[in-house]
Motif scaffolding. Structure first.
Motif, mmCIF file in Angstrom:
data_model
loop_
_atom_site.group_PDB
_atom_site.id
_atom_site.type_symbol
_atom_site.label_atom_id
_atom_site.label_comp_id
_atom_site.label_asym_id
_atom_site.label_seq_id
_atom_site.Cartn_x
_atom_site.Cartn_y
_atom_site.Cartn_z
ATOM 1 N N SER A 132 54.213 11.823 77.788
ATOM 2 C CA SER A 132 53.637 13.289 78.055
ATOM 3 C C SER A 132 54.743 14.595 77.413
ATOM 4 O O SER A 132 55.691 14.414 77.863
ATOM 5 N N TYR A 133 54.210 15.498 77.116
ATOM 6 C CA TYR A 133 54.956 16.826 76.772
ATOM 7 C C TYR A 133 56.155 17.196 78.185
ATOM 8 O O TYR A 133 57.472 16.762 78.355
ATOM 9 N N ARG A 134 55.462 16.894 79.518
ATOM 10 C CA ARG A 134 56.286 17.198 80.604
ATOM 11 C C ARG A 134 57.422 15.933 80.423
ATOM 12 O O ARG A 134 58.523 15.614 81.045
ATOM 13 N N GLN A 135 57.511 14.861 80.002
ATOM 14 C CA GLN A 135 58.140 13.607 80.284
ATOM 15 C C GLN A 135 59.635 14.251 79.616
ATOM 16 O O GLN A 135 61.019 13.653 79.554
ATOM 17 N N ALA A 136 58.641 14.403 78.243
ATOM 18 C CA ALA A 136 59.993 14.977 77.328
ATOM 19 C C ALA A 136 61.108 16.282 77.436
ATOM 20 O O ALA A 136 62.076 16.228 77.722
ATOM 21 N N TRP A 137 59.964 16.679 78.511
ATOM 22 C CA TRP A 137 61.230 17.739 78.966
ATOM 23 C C TRP A 137 61.964 17.861 80.262
ATOM 24 O O TRP A 137 63.056 18.752 80.220
ATOM 25 N N LEU A 138 61.256 17.756 80.968
ATOM 26 C CA LEU A 138 62.412 16.143 81.727
ATOM 27 C C LEU A 138 63.401 15.550 81.046
ATOM 28 O O LEU A 138 65.201 16.152 82.212
ATOM 29 N N LEU A 139 63.000 14.919 80.238
ATOM 30 C CA LEU A 139 64.611 14.512 79.971
ATOM 31 C C LEU A 139 65.264 15.045 78.909
ATOM 32 O O LEU A 139 66.041 15.023 78.770
ATOM 33 N N ILE A 140 64.998 16.186 78.146
ATOM 34 C CA ILE A 140 65.704 17.072 77.526
ATOM 35 C C ILE A 140 66.298 18.338 78.766
ATOM 36 O O ILE A 140 67.858 18.009 78.319
ATOM 37 N N GLU A 141 65.732 18.511 79.502
ATOM 38 C CA GLU A 141 65.990 19.094 80.974
ATOM 39 C C GLU A 141 67.606 18.017 81.304
ATOM 40 O O GLU A 141 68.448 19.065 81.636
ATOM 41 N N ASP A 142 67.196 17.041 81.327
ATOM 42 C CA ASP A 142 68.657 16.210 81.473
ATOM 43 C C ASP A 142 69.280 16.760 80.982
ATOM 44 O O ASP A 142 71.248 16.415 80.852
ATOM 45 N N ILE A 143 69.323 16.484 79.888
ATOM 46 C CA ILE A 143 70.221 16.384 78.586
ATOM 47 C C ILE A 143 71.095 17.396 79.429
ATOM 48 O O ILE A 143 72.911 17.661 78.319
ATOM 49 N N ASN A 144 70.426 18.780 78.846
ATOM 50 C CA ASN A 144 71.258 20.448 79.187
ATOM 51 C C ASN A 144 71.514 20.269 80.163
ATOM 52 O O ASN A 144 73.101 20.551 79.589
ATOM 53 N N ARG A 145 71.304 19.425 81.038
ATOM 54 C CA ARG A 145 72.352 20.053 82.090
ATOM 55 C C ARG A 145 73.517 19.177 81.790
ATOM 56 O O ARG A 145 74.580 19.591 82.831
ATOM 57 N N LEU A 146 73.680 18.020 81.768
ATOM 58 C CA LEU A 146 74.794 17.162 81.310
ATOM 59 C C LEU A 146 75.654 17.938 80.242
ATOM 60 O O LEU A 146 77.172 17.525 81.116
ATOM 61 N N PHE A 147 75.109 18.265 79.880
ATOM 62 C CA PHE A 147 76.276 18.762 78.449
ATOM 63 C C PHE A 147 76.640 20.113 79.170
ATOM 64 O O PHE A 147 77.333 20.857 78.099
ATOM 65 N N ARG A 148 75.865 20.942 79.808
ATOM 66 C CA ARG A 148 75.910 22.524 80.110
ATOM 67 C C ARG A 148 75.297 23.590 79.092
ATOM 68 O O ARG A 148 76.055 24.601 78.890
ATOM 69 N N LYS A 149 74.926 23.105 77.559
ATOM 70 C CA LYS A 149 74.323 23.849 76.774
ATOM 71 C C LYS A 149 72.930 23.136 77.151
ATOM 72 O O LYS A 149 72.780 22.281 76.386
ATOM 73 N N PRO A 150 72.469 24.021 76.157
ATOM 74 C CA PRO A 150 71.041 23.792 75.341
ATOM 75 C C PRO A 150 71.257 22.515 74.221
ATOM 76 O O PRO A 150 72.237 22.979 73.300
ATOM 77 N N VAL A 151 70.853 21.615 73.766
ATOM 78 C CA VAL A 151 70.271 20.328 73.070
ATOM 79 C C VAL A 151 69.150 20.781 72.303
ATOM 80 O O VAL A 151 69.210 19.942 71.134
ATOM 81 N N VAL A 152 68.294 21.309 72.616
ATOM 82 C CA VAL A 152 67.088 21.500 72.273
ATOM 83 C C VAL A 152 67.048 23.502 72.003
ATOM 84 O O VAL A 152 66.307 24.066 72.224
ATOM 85 N N THR A 153 65.805 24.052 70.331
ATOM 86 C CA THR A 153 65.976 25.492 70.391
ATOM 87 C C THR A 153 65.518 25.637 69.688
ATOM 88 O O THR A 153 64.706 25.125 69.060
ATOM 89 N N ALA A 154 64.274 27.547 70.278
ATOM 90 C CA ALA A 154 63.251 27.170 69.393
ATOM 91 C C ALA A 154 63.920 27.350 67.043
ATOM 92 O O ALA A 154 64.742 27.532 67.702
ATOM 93 N N ARG A 155 62.465 26.649 67.212
ATOM 94 C CA ARG A 155 63.768 26.743 65.452
ATOM 95 C C ARG A 155 62.802 28.280 64.932
ATOM 96 O O ARG A 155 61.800 28.659 65.525
ATOM 97 N N LYS A 156 63.669 29.074 63.946
ATOM 98 C CA LYS A 156 63.402 29.891 63.772
ATOM 99 C C LYS A 156 62.794 29.978 62.091
ATOM 100 O O LYS A 156 62.829 28.583 61.529
ATOM 101 N N GLY A 157 61.254 31.471 61.794
ATOM 102 C CA GLY A 157 61.362 31.145 60.551
ATOM 103 C C GLY A 157 59.870 30.546 60.312
ATOM 104 O O GLY A 157 59.721 28.891 61.054
ATOM 105 N N GLY A 158 59.384 30.341 59.397
ATOM 106 C CA GLY A 158 58.965 29.044 58.603
ATOM 107 C C GLY A 158 57.137 29.945 59.689
ATOM 108 O O GLY A 158 57.063 30.905 60.766
ATOM 109 N N ARG A 159 56.074 28.802 59.317
ATOM 110 C CA ARG A 159 54.923 29.256 59.303
ATOM 111 C C ARG A 159 54.120 29.611 60.689
ATOM 112 O O ARG A 159 53.168 30.053 61.212
#
Lengths: 113, 113
Positions: A43-70
């Protein structure tokens, strides 16, 4: 099929393994967290929890909003996200190479059984 | 603390990992399945199920009754049991060495965070 699965403990309670790394790779490939989650059957929620886990570990975001594009709402890996994937895969390749003769010998034991 | 945990897939559904290998090592050390199980905080039954799992995979026993000695009911590793431990630990040492610089770099990312 890969023969080795690696879990890497970076701190007392912070680790990365095949699931988190594949999720980051899928995000890089699809440019979207929801597409990556779908691809991995989570689920999106499961994926987001994993990302949050990595963000917390590295104390900075590992994923960001993509700029540009349609298409709005896209996502991409930050430099630290890219580094995590690259280093994990490098460790895995080195471990695979080192393990190959041992794994062949163990499989021979199985076939001789 | 070891930084890497390795799971090795030898067949489609047959694998060895840190738990099974430590159990075999504890049996070799203590000469007894029940002492090994106690050491690892698992029941005799849990230990025996793990051993059965490895026996099935290798199609021959990895643990055998210990011959001689004053104490009945002892256990020791068979040659194939010893081979599994030795090869798993060799893979682990090689993977650790290969991973060390990458893990140091990832930990630096964490500390810089």
């Amino acid at each position: 099929m890969r023969s080795i699965s690696l879990r890497i403990d970076l701190t007392d309670d912070g680790r990365i393994g095949p699931g988190k790394v594949e999720l980051l790779e899928q995000i890089a490939t699809h440019g979207s967290i929801s597409a990556a989650a779908r691809q991995m059957g989570m689920s999106y929620r499961q994926a987001w929890l994993l990302i949050e886990d990595i963000n917390r570990l590295f104390r900075k975001p590992v994923v960001t909003a993509r700029k540009g594009g349609r298409h709005g709402g896209g996502a991409e890996l930050t430099p630290v996200g890219l580094t995590i994937v690259a280093r994990y895969r490098a460790i895995e390749r080195a471990a695979d190479a080192a393990a190959a003769p041992h794994i062949a010998a163990l499989r021979e034991e199985i076939e001789d059984g």
